[in-house]
Design a protein around this motif. Structure first.
Motif, PDB file in Angstrom:
ATOM      1  N   ARG A 261      -5.482   3.316  -3.595  1.00  0.00           N
ATOM      2  CA  ARG A 261      -5.556   3.636  -1.994  1.00  0.00           C
ATOM      3  C   ARG A 261      -5.529   2.377  -1.231  1.00  0.00           C
ATOM      4  NH1 ARG A 261      -9.057   7.690  -3.388  1.00  0.00           N
ATOM      5  NH2 ARG A 261     -10.908   6.694  -2.244  1.00  0.00           N
ATOM      6  N   VAL A 262      -6.499   1.314  -1.661  1.00  0.00           N
ATOM      7  CA  VAL A 262      -6.516   0.218  -0.885  1.00  0.00           C
ATOM      8  C   VAL A 262      -5.413  -0.678  -1.233  1.00  0.00           C
ATOM      9  CG1 VAL A 262      -7.866  -2.269  -0.989  1.00  0.00           C
ATOM     10  CG2 VAL A 262      -9.076   0.095  -0.970  1.00  0.00           C
ATOM     11  N   ALA A 263      -4.942  -0.714  -2.538  1.00  0.00           N
ATOM     12  CA  ALA A 263      -3.673  -1.587  -2.614  1.00  0.00           C
ATOM     13  C   ALA A 263      -2.487  -0.978  -1.806  1.00  0.00           C
ATOM     14  CB  ALA A 263      -3.298  -1.487  -4.233  1.00  0.00           C
ATOM     15  N   ALA A 264      -2.447   0.110  -1.998  1.00  0.00           N
ATOM     16  CA  ALA A 264      -0.981   0.877  -1.035  1.00  0.00           C
ATOM     17  C   ALA A 264      -1.284   0.708   0.327  1.00  0.00           C
ATOM     18  CB  ALA A 264      -1.206   2.417  -1.270  1.00  0.00           C
ATOM     19  N   ALA A 265      -2.611   0.742   1.021  1.00  0.00           N
ATOM     20  CA  ALA A 265      -2.747   0.289   2.435  1.00  0.00           C
ATOM     21  C   ALA A 265      -2.401  -1.092   2.753  1.00  0.00           C
ATOM     22  CB  ALA A 265      -4.096   0.749   2.768  1.00  0.00           C
ATOM     23  N   HIS A 266      -2.748  -1.734   1.727  1.00  0.00           N
ATOM     24  CA  HIS A 266      -2.532  -3.167   2.014  1.00  0.00           C
ATOM     25  C   HIS A 266      -0.977  -3.612   1.977  1.00  0.00           C
ATOM     26  CE1 HIS A 266      -2.653  -7.679   1.896  1.00  0.00           C
ATOM     27  NE2 HIS A 266      -2.002  -7.646   0.738  1.00  0.00           N
ATOM     28  N   ALA A 267      -0.541  -2.773   0.724  1.00  0.00           N
ATOM     29  CA  ALA A 267       0.948  -3.102   0.608  1.00  0.00           C
ATOM     30  C   ALA A 267       2.005  -2.495   1.889  1.00  0.00           C
ATOM     31  CB  ALA A 267       1.629  -2.520  -0.696  1.00  0.00           C
ATOM     32  N   TYR A 268       1.474  -1.236   2.147  1.00  0.00           N
ATOM     33  CA  TYR A 268       2.127  -0.742   3.394  1.00  0.00           C
ATOM     34  C   TYR A 268       2.245  -1.509   4.413  1.00  0.00           C
ATOM     35  CZ  TYR A 268       3.940   3.019   6.479  1.00  0.00           C
ATOM     36  OH  TYR A 268       4.513   3.167   7.696  1.00  0.00           O
ATOM     37  N   TRP A 269       1.140  -2.252   4.972  1.00  0.00           N
ATOM     38  CA  TRP A 269       0.935  -3.075   6.100  1.00  0.00           C
ATOM     39  C   TRP A 269       1.754  -4.208   5.845  1.00  0.00           C
ATOM     40  CZ3 TRP A 269      -1.547  -8.053   5.983  1.00  0.00           C
ATOM     41  CH2 TRP A 269      -1.329  -8.577   7.163  1.00  0.00           C
ATOM     42  N   ARG A 270       1.989  -4.955   4.780  1.00  0.00           N
ATOM     43  CA  ARG A 270       2.587  -6.165   4.347  1.00  0.00           C
ATOM     44  C   ARG A 270       4.202  -5.737   4.546  1.00  0.00           C
ATOM     45  NH1 ARG A 270       0.895 -10.698   1.954  1.00  0.00           N
ATOM     46  NH2 ARG A 270       3.047 -11.248   2.415  1.00  0.00           N
ATOM     47  N   ILE A 271       4.580  -4.462   4.046  1.00  0.00           N
ATOM     48  CA  ILE A 271       5.909  -4.179   3.846  1.00  0.00           C
ATOM     49  C   ILE A 271       6.469  -4.025   5.275  1.00  0.00           C
ATOM     50  CG2 ILE A 271       7.589  -2.426   2.967  1.00  0.00           C
ATOM     51  CD1 ILE A 271       5.655  -2.467   0.512  1.00  0.00           C
ATOM     52  N   THR A 272       5.548  -3.093   6.143  1.00  0.00           N
ATOM     53  CA  THR A 272       6.101  -2.707   7.355  1.00  0.00           C
ATOM     54  C   THR A 272       5.665  -3.034   8.384  1.00  0.00           C
ATOM     55  OG1 THR A 272       4.258  -1.065   7.479  1.00  0.00           O
ATOM     56  CG2 THR A 272       6.282  -0.281   6.267  1.00  0.00           C
ATOM     57  N   GLY A 273       4.461  -3.972   8.475  1.00  0.00           N
ATOM     58  CA  GLY A 273       4.022  -4.574   9.510  1.00  0.00           C
ATOM     59  C   GLY A 273       3.339  -3.666  10.462  1.00  0.00           C
ATOM     60  N   ASP A 274       3.068  -2.510  10.008  1.00  0.00           N
ATOM     61  CA  ASP A 274       2.247  -1.361  10.752  1.00  0.00           C
ATOM     62  C   ASP A 274       0.895  -1.253  10.411  1.00  0.00           C
ATOM     63  OD1 ASP A 274       1.585   0.867  12.170  1.00  0.00           O
ATOM     64  OD2 ASP A 274       2.789   2.327  11.262  1.00  0.00           O
ATOM     65  N   PRO A 275      -0.148  -1.604  11.088  1.00  0.00           N
ATOM     66  CA  PRO A 275      -1.578  -1.644  10.536  1.00  0.00           C
ATOM     67  C   PRO A 275      -2.027  -0.139  10.766  1.00  0.00           C
ATOM     68  CG  PRO A 275      -1.323  -2.711  12.549  1.00  0.00           C
ATOM     69  CD  PRO A 275       0.018  -2.326  12.461  1.00  0.00           C
ATOM     70  N   GLU A 276      -1.667   0.603  11.708  1.00  0.00           N
ATOM     71  CA  GLU A 276      -2.196   1.880  12.065  1.00  0.00           C
ATOM     72  C   GLU A 276      -2.624   2.975  10.860  1.00  0.00           C
ATOM     73  OE1 GLU A 276      -1.632   5.599  15.190  1.00  0.00           O
ATOM     74  OE2 GLU A 276      -0.231   3.768  15.320  1.00  0.00           O
ATOM     75  N   PRO A 277      -1.686   3.059   9.930  1.00  0.00           N
ATOM     76  CA  PRO A 277      -2.149   3.812   9.144  1.00  0.00           C
ATOM     77  C   PRO A 277      -3.110   3.506   7.717  1.00  0.00           C
ATOM     78  CG  PRO A 277       0.318   3.588   8.560  1.00  0.00           C
ATOM     79  CD  PRO A 277      -0.331   2.755   9.958  1.00  0.00           C
ATOM     80  N   ALA A 278      -2.871   2.052   7.924  1.00  0.00           N
ATOM     81  CA  ALA A 278      -3.537   1.225   6.914  1.00  0.00           C
ATOM     82  C   ALA A 278      -5.085   0.867   7.177  1.00  0.00           C
ATOM     83  CB  ALA A 278      -2.928   0.086   6.624  1.00  0.00           C
ATOM     84  N   VAL A 279      -5.272   0.833   8.277  1.00  0.00           N
ATOM     85  CA  VAL A 279      -6.812   0.476   8.441  1.00  0.00           C
ATOM     86  C   VAL A 279      -7.847   1.398   8.358  1.00  0.00           C
ATOM     87  CG1 VAL A 279      -8.292  -0.359  10.562  1.00  0.00           C
ATOM     88  CG2 VAL A 279      -6.070  -1.343  10.521  1.00  0.00           C
ATOM     89  N   PRO A 280      -7.515   2.582   8.849  1.00  0.00           N
ATOM     90  CA  PRO A 280      -8.541   3.703   8.271  1.00  0.00           C
ATOM     91  C   PRO A 280      -8.881   3.794   6.730  1.00  0.00           C
ATOM     92  CG  PRO A 280      -6.951   4.661   9.988  1.00  0.00           C
ATOM     93  CD  PRO A 280      -6.648   3.233   9.526  1.00  0.00           C
ATOM     94  N   VAL A 281      -7.637   3.824   6.181  1.00  0.00           N
ATOM     95  CA  VAL A 281      -7.869   3.787   4.752  1.00  0.00           C
ATOM     96  C   VAL A 281      -8.616   2.566   4.038  1.00  0.00           C
ATOM     97  CG1 VAL A 281      -6.549   3.650   2.596  1.00  0.00           C
ATOM     98  CG2 VAL A 281      -5.725   5.019   4.524  1.00  0.00           C
ATOM     99  N   LEU A 282      -8.568   1.540   4.250  1.00  0.00           N
ATOM    100  CA  LEU A 282      -9.156   0.201   4.242  1.00  0.00           C
ATOM    101  C   LEU A 282     -10.700   0.422   4.770  1.00  0.00           C
ATOM    102  CD1 LEU A 282      -6.520  -2.419   4.720  1.00  0.00           C
ATOM    103  CD2 LEU A 282      -7.276  -1.737   2.481  1.00  0.00           C
ATOM    104  N   LEU A 283     -10.973   0.835   5.706  1.00  0.00           N
ATOM    105  CA  LEU A 283     -12.266   0.781   6.316  1.00  0.00           C
ATOM    106  C   LEU A 283     -13.276   1.747   5.590  1.00  0.00           C
ATOM    107  CD1 LEU A 283     -14.045  -0.215   8.372  1.00  0.00           C
ATOM    108  CD2 LEU A 283     -12.990   1.390  10.149  1.00  0.00           C
ATOM    109  N   ALA A 284     -12.433   2.804   5.254  1.00  0.00           N
ATOM    110  CA  ALA A 284     -13.165   4.074   4.548  1.00  0.00           C
ATOM    111  C   ALA A 284     -13.967   3.579   3.144  1.00  0.00           C
ATOM    112  CB  ALA A 284     -12.241   5.032   4.137  1.00  0.00           C
ATOM    113  N   GLU A 285     -13.269   2.551   2.763  1.00  0.00           N
ATOM    114  CA  GLU A 285     -13.733   1.896   1.336  1.00  0.00           C
ATOM    115  C   GLU A 285     -14.800   0.887   1.564  1.00  0.00           C
ATOM    116  OE1 GLU A 285     -13.137   3.543  -1.291  1.00  0.00           O
ATOM    117  OE2 GLU A 285     -11.692   4.815  -0.275  1.00  0.00           O
ATOM    118  N   VAL A 286     -15.039   0.634   2.599  1.00  0.00           N
ATOM    119  CA  VAL A 286     -16.078  -0.573   2.893  1.00  0.00           C
ATOM    120  C   VAL A 286     -17.647   0.124   3.015  1.00  0.00           C
ATOM    121  CG1 VAL A 286     -16.860  -2.438   4.531  1.00  0.00           C
ATOM    122  CG2 VAL A 286     -14.382  -1.948   4.238  1.00  0.00           C
TER     123      VAL A 286
END
Length: 391
Positions: A261-286
Motif C-alpha cells: 500500500r505504501v509503495a503503491a501510494a508513493h508510486a501513484y503520486w510520482r506517476i500522476t502528480g496527484d497527492p489526494e488519494p496517496a496521502v491518506p494511505v500513507l498517513l494511515a501507516e504512520v
C-alpha cells in the motif's frame, strides 16, 4: 552521582538526555586505562549528539590506545575527517563494521577520502564478510562512488549481485559500461539471475543509460503479475513515463499488504502528480507507537509523505508529536538503537521541513525545541542521601 551504567542507559534510551550524561559517557570512552566497553559502543553510534566533544574524541583517538574503532566511528558519524587515518588502519585489518545500519553513519565522510581505504577490501578473494556493508556504503554515496566501478562490477558474479545492481543504479551514468550486464540480469539471461534481480537490474539499466523502456517493461509486468512489491518502487522512480500503469498502481493502494500500500501510494503520486488519494494511505501507516520493528513500513510512509511536501500538511501534527517523543525506538538492539533512532529522527525532521517549506523556513526542528526530559538527571544521579551532598 550514580554509576556510569546509568548514564549509558540514559543516552541509549532517551533522545534528549541531560548533557551531563553524554559528558560522562564520552569521558569513559576516551579513557585509555579504565575505558568502558559499553560507553565506547554507545559513543560510536552517537554522531552529531557528541559533536561538542569532537576534539576530545580526536585527541583520544590520536593516542592509538583504548577504543580505537569506536572513537573512529564516533568521529565518522559526524563527518569529521580526523577519523580517516584510523579507519584506514581498521579497513586494512578487516575490522570495518559488517552491520548495514553503520553504512549511512560512515557515509557522512566524503567518498573521495574514505574510498581508498575501502577498495582493497572490495578486491579481496573471496569477498570479505563486510562486503554487504561496503556495498551499502557505496550505494549511500551514489555518484561519488564511481571510482569504485572496476571493483563493483565484479560483484555481479558473487552472491552479492543484488546489492551490486543497486550500487550501479545509484552511481548512474558513470556506470554505463555495465549496461549490457544489467540488461542480462533484467531479462534473466545472466547465469546468476534470480527472481528478485530483474526489477532492480532494469531500474539500474535505466539509471545508467537514461533509456526507460526496459525498466517500464520489466517493472510494469511485475506490478501487473502479482509481484507488485518488487516493481512499485522502481515505477515510482520512473514517474510520469510509467503513466500506462497508473490504474494498476492505484488499485494496489488497497492491497492487504502494508508495504505494498505504501509503495503503491508513493508510486501513484510520482506517476500522476496527484497527492489526494496517496496521502491518506500513507498517513494511515504512520503509527505513533512504532517501536522500530522493520516488518512495518512506518518510516517509509513518513519518508514518502515528506516527498509529497506541502500537500501532505495533514501529517505534520502527527509527525511533530512523534518527533517530540522522549524515548528512542525500543525494538532495535542497544548496539544499533541510537543509529536506528537517529535515522528515524532524520526522516521525521526532513519530512516536516519539506511539508512546511511552503510556509517559509522552519525556525527549528521539533527535536531542537522540545525541552530535555525533566527529572532525567535526577533519576540518573539517583535519590539524594539524607545529610550527604551528591558527589
Amino acid at each position: 552521582m550514580r554509576t556510569l551504567g546509568s548514564a549509558v542507559k540514559a543516552v541509549v534510551r532517551y533522545r534528549r538526555p541531560d548533557p551531563e550524561c553524554w559528558e560522562a559517557v564520552v569521558k569513559a570512552a576516551c579513557n585509555p586505562l579504565g575505558s568502558s566497553w559499553d560507553a565506547a559502543k554507545t559513543v560510536a553510534q552517537a554522531g552529531s549528539a557528541v559533536s561538542g566533544h569532537a576534539d576530545r574524541l580526536a585527541k583520544a583517538l590520536a593516542t592509538r590506545l583504548g577504543n580505537v574503532e569506536e572513537l573512529a566511528l564516533a568521529l565518522a558519524g559526524m563527518g569529521d575527517v580526523r577519523a580517516l587515518p584510523a579507519l584506514g588502519r581498521i579497513a586494512k585489518d578487516n575490522r570495518l563494521p559488517y552491520d548495514r545500519p553503520w553504512a549511512p553513519h560512515l557515509a557522512a565522510l566524503p567518498a573521495a577520502d574514505l574510498l581508498p581505504s575501502i577498495l582493497p577490501g572490495l578486491r579481496s578473494e573471496p569477498p570479505p564478510y563486510q562486503a554487504g556493508f561496503m556495498l551499502e556504503l557505496l550505494a549511500a554515496w551514489g555518484p561519488a562512488a564511481a571510482p569504485a566501478m572496476p571493483e563493483v562490477v565484479r560483484y555481479l558474479e558473487t552472491p552479492y549481485a543484488y546489492d551490486t545492481l543497486r550500487v550501479l543504479g545509484r552511481i548512474g551514468p558513470a556506470a554505463a559500461v555495465a549496461a549490457d550486464r544489467l540488461a542480462e540480469y533484467a531479462t534473466g539471461r545472466a547465469e546468476r539471475a534470480g527472481r528478485h534481480h530483474p526489477r532492480m537490474a532494469a531500474w539500474a539499466h535505466w539509471r545508467v543509460t537514461g533509456d526507460p523502456s526496459l525498466a517500464l517493461d520489466v517493472c510494469g509486468a511485475a506490478v501487473g503479475s502479482g509481484t507488485a512489491g518488487h516493481g512499485l518502487p522502481f515505477l515510482a522512480d520512473l514517474g510520469p513515463s510509467a503513466a500506462a500503469h497508473a490504474d494498476t498502481v492505484r488499485g494496489l493502494m488497497e492491497s492487504p499488504g502494508a508495504w505494498t500500500r505504501v509503495a503503491a501510494a508513493h508510486a501513484y503520486w510520482r506517476i500522476t502528480g496527484d497527492p489526494e488519494p496517496a496521502v491518506p494511505v500513507l498517513l494511515a501507516e504512520v503509527d505513533p507507537d512504532w517501536t522500530g520493528q522493520p516488518a512495518l513500513p512506518t518510516r517509509e510512509a513518513v519518508r514518502r509523505l515528506g516527498a509529497i511536501g506541502a500537500p501532505a500538511a495533514a501529517a505534520a501534527p502527527l509527525l511533530r508529536r512523534i518527533l517530540s517523543a522522549e524515548e528512542r525506538l525500543s525494538h532495535p538492539y542497544d548496539s544499533v538503537r541510537i543509529l536506528a533512532d537517529e535515522a528515524y529522527v532524520r526522516t521525521l525532521t526532513e519530512a516536516l521541513d519539506r511539508i512546511d517549506a511552503s510556509a517559509g523556513p522552519v525556525p527549528a526542528s521539533a527535536a531542537a525545541v522540545t525541552p530535555a526530559r525533566r527529572g532525567l538527571l535526577e533519576r540518573w544521579r539517583g535519590p539524594r542521601t539524607a545529610g550527604r551532598p551528591r558527589s
